[in-house]
Scaffold this motif. Structure first.
Motif, PDB file in Angstrom:
ATOM      1  N   MET A  35       0.795  -1.222   0.000  1.00 51.64           N
ATOM      2  CA  MET A  35       0.000   0.000   0.000  1.00 51.64           C
ATOM      3  C   MET A  35       0.836   1.284   0.000  1.00 51.64           C
ATOM      4  N   PRO A  36       1.916   1.380   0.805  1.00 50.40           N
ATOM      5  CA  PRO A  36       2.685   2.634   0.771  1.00 50.40           C
ATOM      6  C   PRO A  36       3.206   2.980  -0.618  1.00 50.40           C
ATOM      7  N   TRP A  37       3.720   1.968  -1.336  1.00 47.90           N
ATOM      8  CA  TRP A  37       4.234   2.279  -2.671  1.00 47.90           C
ATOM      9  C   TRP A  37       3.092   2.551  -3.644  1.00 47.90           C
ATOM     10  N   ILE A  38       1.966   1.874  -3.506  1.00 51.13           N
ATOM     11  CA  ILE A  38       0.826   2.144  -4.385  1.00 51.13           C
ATOM     12  C   ILE A  38       0.359   3.589  -4.216  1.00 51.13           C
ATOM     13  N   ALA A  39       0.349   4.079  -2.969  1.00 55.20           N
ATOM     14  CA  ALA A  39       0.006   5.481  -2.736  1.00 55.20           C
ATOM     15  C   ALA A  39       1.001   6.403  -3.444  1.00 55.20           C
ATOM     16  N   CYS A  40       2.286   6.099  -3.327  1.00 52.89           N
ATOM     17  CA  CYS A  40       3.302   6.906  -4.012  1.00 52.89           C
ATOM     18  C   CYS A  40       3.135   6.817  -5.533  1.00 52.89           C
ATOM     19  N   GLY A  41       2.844   5.605  -6.009  1.00 57.22           N
ATOM     20  CA  GLY A  41       2.651   5.429  -7.447  1.00 57.22           C
ATOM     21  C   GLY A  41       1.472   6.219  -7.965  1.00 57.22           C
ATOM     22  N   GLY A  42       0.366   6.215  -7.214  1.00 57.47           N
ATOM     23  CA  GLY A  42      -0.793   7.003  -7.616  1.00 57.47           C
ATOM     24  C   GLY A  42      -0.473   8.485  -7.669  1.00 57.47           C
ATOM     25  N   ILE A  43       0.292   8.969  -6.688  1.00 63.02           N
ATOM     26  CA  ILE A  43       0.686  10.386  -6.663  1.00 63.02           C
ATOM     27  C   ILE A  43       1.538  10.716  -7.885  1.00 63.02           C
ATOM     28  N   ILE A  44       2.534   9.878  -8.171  1.00 62.82           N
ATOM     29  CA  ILE A  44       3.420  10.129  -9.315  1.00 62.82           C
ATOM     30  C   ILE A  44       2.621  10.142 -10.622  1.00 62.82           C
ATOM     31  N   ALA A  45       1.768   9.121 -10.818  1.00 67.30           N
ATOM     32  CA  ALA A  45       1.038   9.002 -12.079  1.00 67.30           C
ATOM     33  C   ALA A  45       0.065  10.162 -12.270  1.00 67.30           C
ATOM     34  N   VAL A  46      -0.743  10.455 -11.251  1.00 67.12           N
ATOM     35  CA  VAL A  46      -1.788  11.477 -11.402  1.00 67.12           C
ATOM     36  C   VAL A  46      -1.191  12.876 -11.469  1.00 67.12           C
ATOM     37  N   CYS A  47      -0.225  13.181 -10.610  1.00 60.84           N
ATOM     38  CA  CYS A  47       0.352  14.526 -10.622  1.00 60.84           C
ATOM     39  C   CYS A  47       1.111  14.791 -11.925  1.00 60.84           C
ATOM     40  N   PHE A  48       1.823  13.792 -12.430  1.00 53.05           N
ATOM     41  CA  PHE A  48       2.520  13.998 -13.704  1.00 53.05           C
ATOM     42  C   PHE A  48       1.513  14.118 -14.850  1.00 53.05           C
ATOM     43  N   ARG A  49       0.439  13.301 -14.785  1.00 54.39           N
ATOM     44  CA  ARG A  49      -0.634  13.437 -15.781  1.00 54.39           C
ATOM     45  C   ARG A  49      -1.211  14.846 -15.761  1.00 54.39           C
ATOM     46  N   ASN A  50      -1.515  15.363 -14.572  1.00 57.35           N
ATOM     47  CA  ASN A  50      -2.104  16.690 -14.472  1.00 57.35           C
ATOM     48  C   ASN A  50      -1.138  17.780 -14.934  1.00 57.35           C
ATOM     49  N   PHE A  51       0.157  17.613 -14.643  1.00 52.14           N
ATOM     50  CA  PHE A  51       1.137  18.600 -15.080  1.00 52.14           C
ATOM     51  C   PHE A  51       1.219  18.650 -16.603  1.00 52.14           C
ATOM     52  N   VAL A  52       1.188  17.495 -17.250  1.00 44.07           N
ATOM     53  CA  VAL A  52       1.240  17.467 -18.716  1.00 44.07           C
ATOM     54  C   VAL A  52      -0.099  17.894 -19.314  1.00 44.07           C
ATOM     55  N   ASN A  53      -1.197  17.516 -18.663  1.00 40.98           N
ATOM     56  CA  ASN A  53      -2.540  17.770 -19.177  1.00 40.98           C
ATOM     57  C   ASN A  53      -2.946  19.236 -19.030  1.00 40.98           C
ATOM     58  N   LEU A  54      -2.859  19.752 -17.812  1.00 39.26           N
ATOM     59  CA  LEU A  54      -3.378  21.082 -17.510  1.00 39.26           C
ATOM     60  C   LEU A  54      -2.352  22.158 -17.844  1.00 39.26           C
ATOM     61  N   GLY A  55      -2.838  23.405 -17.857  1.00 36.51           N
ATOM     62  CA  GLY A  55      -1.942  24.508 -18.171  1.00 36.51           C
ATOM     63  C   GLY A  55      -2.644  25.838 -18.096  1.00 36.51           C
ATOM     64  N   PRO A  56      -2.059  26.869 -18.660  1.00 32.33           N
ATOM     65  CA  PRO A  56      -2.631  28.212 -18.589  1.00 32.33           C
ATOM     66  C   PRO A  56      -4.042  28.319 -19.144  1.00 32.33           C
ATOM     67  N   SER A  57      -4.391  27.485 -20.123  1.00 29.69           N
ATOM     68  CA  SER A  57      -5.727  27.591 -20.723  1.00 29.69           C
ATOM     69  C   SER A  57      -6.834  27.282 -19.727  1.00 29.69           C
ATOM     70  N   SER A  58      -6.538  26.508 -18.682  1.00 30.12           N
ATOM     71  CA  SER A  58      -7.528  26.181 -17.661  1.00 30.12           C
ATOM     72  C   SER A  58      -7.195  26.813 -16.314  1.00 30.12           C
ATOM     73  N   GLY A  59      -6.264  27.768 -16.316  1.00 33.04           N
ATOM     74  CA  GLY A  59      -5.907  28.440 -15.080  1.00 33.04           C
ATOM     75  C   GLY A  59      -5.039  27.612 -14.159  1.00 33.04           C
TER      76      GLY A  59
END
Length: 457
Positions: free
Chosen positions: A305-329
């Motif tokens: 579970m500890p690594w799965i939590a870290c994995g979820g953070i890495i995957a989702v936060c990197f997804r959001n960084f690549v996905n989101l941007g100035p166009s959505s504030g």
């Protein structure tokens, strides 16, 4: 052959992908003394078949697979067992005893624990869609009760798709009832507003729980396995997984659609924004909650579970960084959800190539729970609801088709990212393990531990 079939059956019933099932069965076959030149293994969604034959003799045995649950602990245990049996030269009784232990072992988490953790996972989804933390709890409560009802119905032998529809209906109704606390114009809202110590119950995003409260039903593992099987050229099994997955999503969409019609609030399907505006710390917390919540549904071992939590953070936060941007504030590259999802799932999958050896578990057991928070469940049921509720209004087909295409592409990107080690780099990343396996097999052949088919006859 019976022990070999039982090995495959456990993996099929635990929702391992077809390539993993075949790899584990071939290791088990080597331990059990079946020469690779004589044994043929065929796996589909409902049947495992083993043939042991040469030009003159043939033995064929089949075993039916019924359960089709998700059990990451069983997948991990079988993987370890096949290696351990080869390394320690188990007797057949030892191997059978280990299979019996895996088959009859109780699940790690109880029913209410699974329902509660899955409920909070849906709340994590809700945060990803832009809700506040008050709405997070409303989405979680609705999901907990709906999921527990589905589990109770399943235990009574009810039809699976009926159970899904009922659970989605109940969860959506409960989420709708929670809106009365925050939306003006009703007695509940007026009472809460006039009572200062109850003001924390009001949410600024009261409708968002309706988007996330039923996402515990979204069949993330079958969806990823479907794409993985198709990419690995297991076409028939992949198509069956796809059909089963589609039926589950249709049942979920039907339950939600009936609830929405009952409540008279269907405009939220079209108009409610899914663009989040939280800090990356909040994304990280929500991602960790969702990843661990779904991991309990999959019966993932507690130690992971500890690594799965870290994995979820890495995957989702990197997804959001690549996905989101100035166009959505937001802060990010603004490349959109499809590219963002591919980058997020690929990053954690590549990292897990090394991590899975460090913590001694199959890649699938830690990668799939980490990427489940990115599964586009809302886009899928928005697309299906759009087709179900079509009334001839201009733009309805475009709306439904757009959601369906976007959801499908995001799903494919998740599966490709997760499956990078299997599809593109397996020979490279498992070179050491393949050499070790060949060495073990050669030692067993030299010691005369392989079955001679002529002596069997």
């Amino acid at each position: 052959m019976n022990l070999l079939l039982r090995t495959g059956q456990i993996l099929v019933d635990s929702s391992a992908d077809t390539s993993r099932i075949l790899r584990n069965m071939h290791r088990a076959a080597a331990f059990l003394g079946f020469s690779k030149s004589y044994v043929q293994i065929y796996v589909d969604y409902y049947m495992v078949t083993v043939s042991f034959s040469d030009r003159d003799h043939s033995f064929v045995q089949m075993r039916r697979c019924y359960k089709h649950g998700i059990d990451m602990a069983a997948i991990q245990d079988i993987s370890k067992l096949t290696w351990r049996a080869l390394k320690r030269d188990y007797s057949l009784d030892d191997y059978e005893g280990a299979l019996n232990w895996v088959t009859h072992r109780k699940r790690t988490y109880g029913d209410w624990a699974v329902a509660t953790c899955a409920g909070f996972a849906c709340g994590g989804f809700c945060i990803q869609f832009g809700c506040d933390w008050t709405a997070f709890f409303y989405a979680s409560i609705a999901a907990i009760l709906g999921n527990r009802l589905r589990m109770w119905l399943n235990g009574r032998g009810s039809n699976t798709y009926f159970d899904i529809a009922v659970a989605a209906f109940v969860s959506t109704i409960i989420a709708w009832l929670s809106t009365f606390i925050s939306v003006p114009g009703n007695a509940v809202h007026d009472f809460v507003s006039s009572t200062p110590w109850l003001s924390f119950l009001q949410s600024s995003t009261p409708w968002h729980p309706l988007m996330a409260c039923a996402l515990f039903i979204v069949p993330g593992v079958p969806l990823i396995n479907f794409v993985s099987d198709m990419l690995d050229n297991h076409i028939e099994t992949g198509l069956v997984r796809a059909t089963n997955t589609l039926l589950m999503i249709v049942a979920m969409s039907f339950g939600i659609a009936v609830a929405i019609k009952f409540c008279g609030i269907d405009n939220f399907v079209h108009n409610l924004s899914m663009t989040p505006h939280h800090t990356f710390v909040e994304y990280a917390i929500a991602a960790a909650i969702s990843a661990m919540g779904f991991a309990t549904i999959f019966n993932t071992p507690l130690r992971l579970m500890p690594w799965i939590a870290c994995g979820g953070i890495i995957a989702v936060c990197f997804r959001n960084f690549v996905n989101l941007g100035p166009s959505s504030g937001n802060i990010g590259l603004d490349y959109g959800p499809i590219i963002g999802t591919l980058c997020g799932s690929a990053l954690i999958s590549i990292i897990n190539i090394k991590v899975c050896r460090m913590i001694d578990t199959p890649h699938q057991c830690i990668s799939i729970p980490a990427v489940i928070p990115m599964v586009p469940g809302v886009l899928m049921y928005r697309a299906l609801y759009g087709f179900i509720d079509m009334q001839g209004v201009v733009g309805e087909v475009t709306f439904a088709t757009s959601n369906a295409i976007k959801g499908s592409l995001i799903l494919i990107m998740i599966a490709i990212g997760v499956d990078i080690p299997n599809v593109f780099a397996r020979k490279w990343v498992t070179r050491y393990r393949e050499k070790r396996l060949h060495r073990m097999v050669a030692d067993r052949e030299r010691d005369g531990k392989f079955v001679d088919i002529d002596h069997v006859v």
